[in-house]
Design a protein around this motif. Structure first.
Motif, PDB file in Angstrom:
ATOM      1  N   GLN A 145       0.863  -1.190   0.000  1.00  0.00           N
ATOM      2  CA  GLN A 145       0.000   0.000   0.000  1.00  0.00           C
ATOM      3  C   GLN A 145       0.891   1.229   0.000  1.00  0.00           C
ATOM      4  OE1 GLN A 145      -2.122  -0.742   3.697  1.00  0.00           O
ATOM      5  NE2 GLN A 145      -3.760  -1.794   2.618  1.00  0.00           N
ATOM      6  N   ILE A 146       0.707   2.095  -0.975  1.00  0.00           N
ATOM      7  CA  ILE A 146       1.553   3.288  -1.075  1.00  0.00           C
ATOM      8  C   ILE A 146       0.653   4.514  -1.150  1.00  0.00           C
ATOM      9  CG2 ILE A 146       3.121   4.518  -2.615  1.00  0.00           C
ATOM     10  CD1 ILE A 146       4.859   2.451  -2.176  1.00  0.00           C
ATOM     11  N   ARG A 169      15.401   5.231  -2.233  1.00  0.00           N
ATOM     12  CA  ARG A 169      14.061   4.638  -2.207  1.00  0.00           C
ATOM     13  C   ARG A 169      13.475   4.556  -0.794  1.00  0.00           C
ATOM     14  NH1 ARG A 169      12.720   1.453  -6.754  1.00  0.00           N
ATOM     15  NH2 ARG A 169      12.102  -0.361  -5.567  1.00  0.00           N
ATOM     16  N   ALA A 170      14.172   5.153   0.148  1.00  0.00           N
ATOM     17  CA  ALA A 170      13.690   5.111   1.541  1.00  0.00           C
ATOM     18  C   ALA A 170      12.346   5.820   1.669  1.00  0.00           C
ATOM     19  CB  ALA A 170      14.717   5.756   2.469  1.00  0.00           C
ATOM     20  N   LEU A 197       8.608   4.738   3.310  1.00  0.00           N
ATOM     21  CA  LEU A 197       7.847   5.501   4.299  1.00  0.00           C
ATOM     22  C   LEU A 197       6.440   5.794   3.799  1.00  0.00           C
ATOM     23  CD1 LEU A 197      10.635   7.896   5.557  1.00  0.00           C
ATOM     24  CD2 LEU A 197       9.655   5.920   6.733  1.00  0.00           C
ATOM     25  N   ARG A 198       6.291   5.992   2.489  1.00  0.00           N
ATOM     26  CA  ARG A 198       4.962   6.292   1.957  1.00  0.00           C
ATOM     27  C   ARG A 198       4.021   5.081   1.996  1.00  0.00           C
ATOM     28  NH1 ARG A 198       4.454   7.412  -3.008  1.00  0.00           N
ATOM     29  NH2 ARG A 198       6.578   7.514  -3.796  1.00  0.00           N
ATOM     30  N   LEU A 204       5.855  13.576  15.325  1.00  0.00           N
ATOM     31  CA  LEU A 204       5.076  12.412  15.740  1.00  0.00           C
ATOM     32  C   LEU A 204       4.113  12.045  14.625  1.00  0.00           C
ATOM     33  CD1 LEU A 204       4.095  13.627  19.290  1.00  0.00           C
ATOM     34  CD2 LEU A 204       5.278  11.491  18.852  1.00  0.00           C
ATOM     35  N   ARG A 205       4.022  10.791  14.281  1.00  0.00           N
ATOM     36  CA  ARG A 205       2.963  10.374  13.371  1.00  0.00           C
ATOM     37  C   ARG A 205       2.675   8.881  13.499  1.00  0.00           C
ATOM     38  NH1 ARG A 205       3.048  12.501   8.145  1.00  0.00           N
ATOM     39  NH2 ARG A 205       4.572  14.130   8.392  1.00  0.00           N
ATOM     40  N   LEU A 206       1.616   8.487  12.837  1.00  0.00           N
ATOM     41  CA  LEU A 206       1.224   7.084  12.834  1.00  0.00           C
ATOM     42  C   LEU A 206       1.743   6.493  11.534  1.00  0.00           C
ATOM     43  CD1 LEU A 206      -0.555   5.447  14.784  1.00  0.00           C
ATOM     44  CD2 LEU A 206      -2.458   5.842  13.228  1.00  0.00           C
ATOM     45  N   TRP A 207       2.568   5.451  11.619  1.00  0.00           N
ATOM     46  CA  TRP A 207       3.127   4.830  10.414  1.00  0.00           C
ATOM     47  C   TRP A 207       2.766   3.349  10.415  1.00  0.00           C
ATOM     48  CZ3 TRP A 207       6.648   0.989   9.057  1.00  0.00           C
ATOM     49  CH2 TRP A 207       7.040   1.000   7.710  1.00  0.00           C
ATOM     50  N   ASN A 208       1.984   2.959   9.445  1.00  0.00           N
ATOM     51  CA  ASN A 208       1.515   1.573   9.374  1.00  0.00           C
ATOM     52  C   ASN A 208       0.978   1.098  10.721  1.00  0.00           C
ATOM     53  OD1 ASN A 208       1.595   0.290   6.759  1.00  0.00           O
ATOM     54  ND2 ASN A 208       3.786   0.689   6.757  1.00  0.00           N
TER      55      ASN A 208
END
Lengths: 921, 88, 175
Positions: free
Chosen positions: A160-161, C110-111, C115-116, C131-135
């Protein structure tokens, strides 16, 4: 003769081997599964959902309701793959669905003979009595399409991107290319998506001169210009849903056995150039294989060199006949034409069409190519909240009013002229108003009466008669019609059946179609793999557990790991659960034990208002807690329900540490933060959750003091100097430690908290000093022997402090606190509340089942919340919530569980050291 | 998936937010007399309007409680404002 | 009672080894010190001895810097603070986080694509907070030293999960 490959352009293309229902076949590179099957003359590709009627390929792309397959390749199996829009790959194993053993020889084909007895709503009516559940398993087994097994459920993770652009153009036909080119030229960040492997859309299905050149010559300069202006073109990418705030879901169909890919595209503007599809012509036996979409057949011819018949009858408008007829003739077919209004038309044949009959006429045909007009693909328009308006001339729903950020152009808005499509695209991209559509004279749309069955929904076996029956039984709203007949359900979501179904309903109701309305299109536009939605959240990522820094130590000691409150913790140590738990209990009671308590919350509350703040948030009085002391307390909801229990330690005037349940750390932190910002001065109190910065080793048992003394923490450990419910600061190996005398086991306990990365050394040291590690199961028994509760296990969503007998703060605390008003409501004061008590079984009886009903006079008045065989006492113990339990001491109850009745007696909820001598030792 | 503007962090997607309640509800002084009806209204009554709605939301990663006005039909966000004075 | 020992692979002992894929390098790194400081921003920055609090898409430099977390909270990285708890003199709350946050670095052209996979990340959407929500994971995310080097701090109890998730995404992005 039947469909075949005419080798013109594909001659010399790479051959791809595959099997269909076990039969080895060959396609060529560039084929879809459907084109490969047609290319080798396979007519029957599956069986219909209800009657098991033979089904052939109808459409040329995603508008096909029939060619649904289970496909395997390289260990990956996907059910219900749309064969008309899935590229063939070498080695694919293709199985028809809803048929056994093969699509051609399906043993359930006899069901069709029963069709007069299986009208719409048949299952609802027939199996209602005595109980649907009696019949459900057999019916479910017979119904449904693809097969789903554990291998299918797992599959590869989905990628998922997230992405973004200024303008997203959906559809790479003439209108879409024109729009993307103009938008890119205007300096916009453009993304053009098309679900085909190449762009061009209808120009490739149905080549015609454009700007005086061949389509392929026209397409390349468009794509070159888009790319040169910085635009991105994504082929094999389906926009399957538009969601709030202009988020568009794109499914990128990578090679079959790889990760499915989802792009969540946030677009400033969306231009829909999704085109239009043929509307089927409704006539007798129109479901026979060989009856196909006219434009689908043109696509097979021009994209794949597959001629769908040699004796073709066109059933279409005069304009379509003039346009398409010569194409099939040039390819070598004999072409006949029948007008759409032909009366009494029916197809003749078994398994495939062989002839057409009308009135007294009959002529041979091996393919009937139909178009009753064009249905614009307005699905995405509707997802985004766009309205539809009925256009009687086109016999179609056209886009009406829609959201500002959305435009719809070309065939998707009803244009079927190339120049207009190109003009539409350009105008939408440059913010101009599109030219009005010319009005056209209506084509005949009403199905003519026929003795033969006339099919509307090929996938779900809905005929004109089913629609008539639904209307007769007053399922007259389109949404009811859909549910009652299953019209437009399943994977094709009514792409081909919608308008014909509504037309049939309108005839039945004697209303114009505009008044009948249409069902609402919802995502996904085409079936997509479930892995797109779950992404990489499989196995341990479904609910990742928190892990202690001491886990390697615990595993090395033989810890059997299990989930407790969102953490992975040792349930017991060693191989044999039962003996291990009993021995661990004995060690804690008689000697010294150790456990990892790192998961317990450690939330620092600091600032000049910290004491007053905690006094407000907790049920118990905190304001008068002296420094160095610890107090047990409840956090309530405003309803007065116990949310969490924990202990508060006061380090100094302005600094507290709140220790809450392991499973409630985030929740308690969030609640503290919410109250801090609501009604308190957020500059005078701060909340830091530092749970993960510290690890905690608990030493418990009558000999705990000796072990802790040997750690040389620099703390006077004697009971007079360091009493139960107090805290001292010390050092271990140069690192600061916080030592709390609190106990969950009922024995003398020291909870030693230390910086996370120093904890393994401390743990090893305590173990070397002779403490036995104990797991959560033993800990749970030890606390139950003392009558200590676990929130959410021994309490439920109704339990208030008074139900545990803790009424002091309710009756005496003078300052307001969260939940104080809730404790004064009629329900809080009512009699008959469930209260926590101990439960004893008769001498020699076995342990009560957790969750068993506690009954009196045949009514359930509570339930068992915790139940163990106590190794310390040698008999079962249990806790339970029971109505008015605290005032019914020594009453006998009946315990009901799975049809059996037993007896139990209400006793005080503490079996061990009720005076607390060992605790305070 | 919606996007909301946290007054401190800026635009983030809805997975980072949680609805808290109607804007303008004030916890009654629970040491004064609060009737059962008033208390029940405080706990349970929500306006749930069709159209413009002013609500309290929290941005979970930074724990900012803030006021947001949005349209419950079009899903447009009309305004978001901090409940606290700006950072010093 | 179920024994789930086998379901959850044993966690790493010590720093996790480097993972490399095309255009992506993932490492676990150790930072000298991490301290939460809550209170008025100016006072917090003065105590931390820094002048700028890193948000998104700022690039932090060196081994002593501050990360902007909330309206009234920063995380000091590096630097020196002697006593923790409530600092009445400056009106600040301080807590030594020690190794409570585990830190990973993700580097390479490609890092950003990795992250996206977990958040709507774009240089066009700045943020005052890292601060964030990642996956699904609560993390701190910022750039350090270079525009293609990202540091991720995660609560250490979930470091094992985040490491696995990063590896899953790296495998798919580079497939």
């Amino acid at each position: 003769m039947t469909a075949r490959r005419i080798h013109i352009a594909t001659a010399g293309s790479k051959r791809l081997a595959f099997t269909f229902d076990g039969q080895p076949l060959q396609g060529v590179a560039g084929d879809t599964i459907a084109s490969a099957l047609l290319g080798v003359g396979v007519r029957i590709v599956g069986r219909s959902f209800k009657y098991h009627r033979p089904r052939g390929v109808w459409g040329g792309w995603t508008d096909d309701p029939n060619a649904i397959f289970d496909v395997s390749l390289a260990g990956v199996t996907k059910p219900n793959v749309q064969g008309t829009a899935t590229l063939l790959e070498d080695g694919m194993i293709v199985r028809s669905v809803n048929s056994w053993p093969t699509a051609r020889f399906d043993v359930k084909a006899g069901l069709d003979l029963l069709s007069p007895f299986l009208p719409a709503g048949f299952y609802y009516k027939m199996f209602k009595w005595p109980d649907w559940h009696l019949f459900e398993p057999a019916i479910r087994k017979m119904a449904g399409l693809g097969r789903v097994g554990p291998d299918v459920a797992d599959g590869p993770d989905g990628l998922q991107i997230h992405d973004q652009c200024d303008v997203l153009v959906v559809g790479g036909g003439p209108a879409g290319l024109s729009a993307a080119r103009a938008a890119a030229h205007a300096g916009q960040d453009v993304v053009l998506v098309d679900d085909h492997p190449d762009v061009g859309g209808s120009l490739r299905d149905n080549p015609c001169q454009i700007d005086g050149t061949a389509p392929a010559v026209w397409i390349t300069p468009q794509t070159d210009a888009i790319k040169a202006a910085g635009g991105r073109i994504m082929a094999r990418t389906t926009a399957f849903g538009i969601y709030d705030h202009s988020l568009i879901s794109l499914h990128q169909t990578a090679p079959f056995a790889t990760h499915p890919k989802l792009i969540r595209m946030r677009a400033g503007r969306v231009i829909l150039a999704t085109g239009a599809i043929d509307r089927p012509v409704v006539f007798g036996n129109n479901d026979l294989p060989g009856v196909m979409s006219l434009r689908g057949a043109a696509a097979y011819l021009h994209r794949h060199d597959v001629l769908t018949g040699t004796d073709i009858t066109l059933l279409a408008s005069a304009q379509d006949v003039a346009h398409f007829g010569p194409m099939f003739e040039r390819a070598g077919a004999q072409v006949r034409v029948l007008p759409l209004e032909t009366e009494g038309l029916r197809a003749v044949g078994r398994g495939k069409v062989r002839a057409l009959s009308y009135g007294t006429n009959r002529h041979h045909a091996d393919a009937v190519l139909c178009s009753a007009g064009l249905s614009p693909l307005v699905h995405l328009w509707c997802h985004a909240g766009g309205q539809l308006e009925w256009d009687a001339g086109r016999g179609a729903f056209l886009p009406g009013a829609g959201p500002d950020h959305l435009s719809i152009v070309g065939g998707a808005r009803g244009a079927n002229d190339l120049d207009q499509s190109i003009d539409d695209g350009h105008k939408a991209a440059t913010g101009q108003t599109p030219a009005p559509l010319p009005s056209i004279a209506p084509l005949p749309t009403t199905p003519k009466p026929s003795r033969a069955r006339q099919w509307i929904d090929l996938q779900n076996d809905v005929t004109t008669k089913d629609v008539a029956l639904a209307a007769q039984e007053n399922f007259a709203s389109v949404e009811h019609l859909k549910r009652y007949t299953t019209l437009g359900m399943a994977t094709d979501q009514g792409k081909t059946s919608n308008v014909n179904g509504l037309t049939a309903l309108a005839v039945q109701l004697g209303k114009p179609i505009a008044d009948v309305g249409t069902t609402r299109f919802r995502p996904p536009y085409v079936p997509v793999p479930l892995q797109l939605y779950r992404g990489a959240r499989s196995s341990t990522q479904i609910a990742p557990l928190q892990r202690s820094v001491l886990e390697p130590q615990i595993r090395a000691l033989g810890g059997a790991m299990a989930e407790y409150g969102g953490w992975l913790r040792p349930a017991w140590y060693g191989d044999d659960m039962t003996t291990a738990i009993a021995q661990e209990c004995a060690q804690a009671r008689n000697d010294v034990a150790m456990l990892d308590a790192s998961s317990l919350g450690k939330i620092e509350v600091m600032g000049p208002d910290a004491a007053g703040f905690l006094n407000f948030v907790y049920y118990n009085s905190i304001a008068n807690l002296p420094a160095g002391k610890i107090r047990y307390g409840f956090m309530l909801t405003e309803r007065g329900i116990i949310y969490d229990d924990g202990v508060m330690a006061r380090l100094d005037e302005n600094h507290f540490v709140v220790s809450c349940s392991s499973s409630h750390v985030s929740g308690v932190t969030a609640l503290l933060e919410a109250w801090r910002q609501d009604g308190h001065d957020p500059d005078r109190v701060f909340v830091h959750n530092v749970t993960q910065a510290w690890a905690t080793v608990t030493v418990t048992g009558p000999k705990a003091r000796d072990v802790v003394a040997a750690l040389d923490l620099g703390i006077d450990l004697q009971a007079e100097a360091f009493a139960h419910m107090s805290l001292r600061l010390g050092t271990y190996d140069g690192m600061p430690v916080r030592v709390c005398r609190v106990s969950f086991t009922g024995e003398l306990s020291f909870e030693i908290s230390i910086a996370r990365d120093s904890a393994p050394n401390l743990w090893d040291h305590v173990h070397q000093l002779g403490a036995t590690p104990i797991g959560m199961e033993a800990t749970s028994i030890l606390r139950a022997e003392k009558g200590y509760i676990i929130i959410g296990k021994d309490t439920d969503g109704e339990t208030m402090p008074q139900d545990l007998g803790l009424i002091g703060p309710r009756d005496r605390k003078t300052q307001p606190y969260v939940g104080n008003r809730g404790l004064q409501t009629p329900v809080a004061k009512a009699t008959g509340r469930q209260q926590l008590v101990g439960l004893a079984v008769p001498e020699g009886a076995t342990q009560l089942p957790t969750g068993a009903h506690l009954t009196a006079a045949g009514k359930s008045i509570g339930y068992v919340t915790s139940s163990y065989l106590s190794p310390t006492l040698g008999h079962p113990i249990a806790l339970g919530l029971v109505q008015d339990g605290l005032s019914r001491l020594n009453a006998d109850l009946t315990v009901y569980h799975l049809g059996e009745n037993r007896s139990a007696r209400i006793v005080p909820a503490c079996w061990y050291d009720p005076k607390g001598d060992r605790l305070n030792a | 998936m919606q996007r909301f503007p946290c007054p401190f962090c800026g635009l983030r997607d809805e997975r980072e937010f949680s609805y808290v309640g109607d804007f303008g509800k004030v916890r009654p002084d629970t040491k004064a007399r609060v009737s059962d009806a008033e208390w029940a209204a405080y706990l349970y009554d929500q306006k749930n309007p069709k159209g413009q709605s002013t609500e309290i939301w929290v941005h979970l990663p930074c724990q900012e409680y803030f006021k947001m006005t949005r349209d419950t039909v079009s899903m447009d966000v009309i305004d978001a404002a901090p409940l606290r004075k700006p950072a010093q | 009672m179920r024994n789930d020992t086998a379901k959850w692979p044993a966690p790493a002992v010590g720093p996790r080894g480097q993972v490399q894929a095309q255009g992506i390098t993932l490492d676990q790194i150790t930072l000298p010190r991490q301290v939460l400081i809550s209170g008025p921003r100016d006072a917090a920055m003065a105590l931390a001895g820094t002048t700028q609090a890193t948000g998104w898409p700022d690039v932090a430099m060196g081994d002593h810097y501050a990360l902007s977390l909330r309206r009234d909270r920063i995380l000091m990285v590096g630097g020196q603070i002697d006593s923790f708890g409530w600092r009445a003199d400056v009106g600040l709350a301080t807590s030594d986080i020690g190794t409570g946050y585990t830190v990973f670095s993700l580097q390479g052209p490609r890092a950003e694509k990795v992250l996206r996979t977990g958040t709507e990340l774009s240089e066009k959407i700045p943020s005052a907070s890292c601060l964030r929500l990642w996956n699904g994971y609560d993390i701190l995310l910022y750039r350090h030293t270079a525009t293609d080097r990202y540091l991720l701090h995660v609560g250490s109890a979930l470091a094992e999960g985040l490491w696995d998730m990063l590896n899953r995404q790296i495998r798919m992005v580079s497939a």
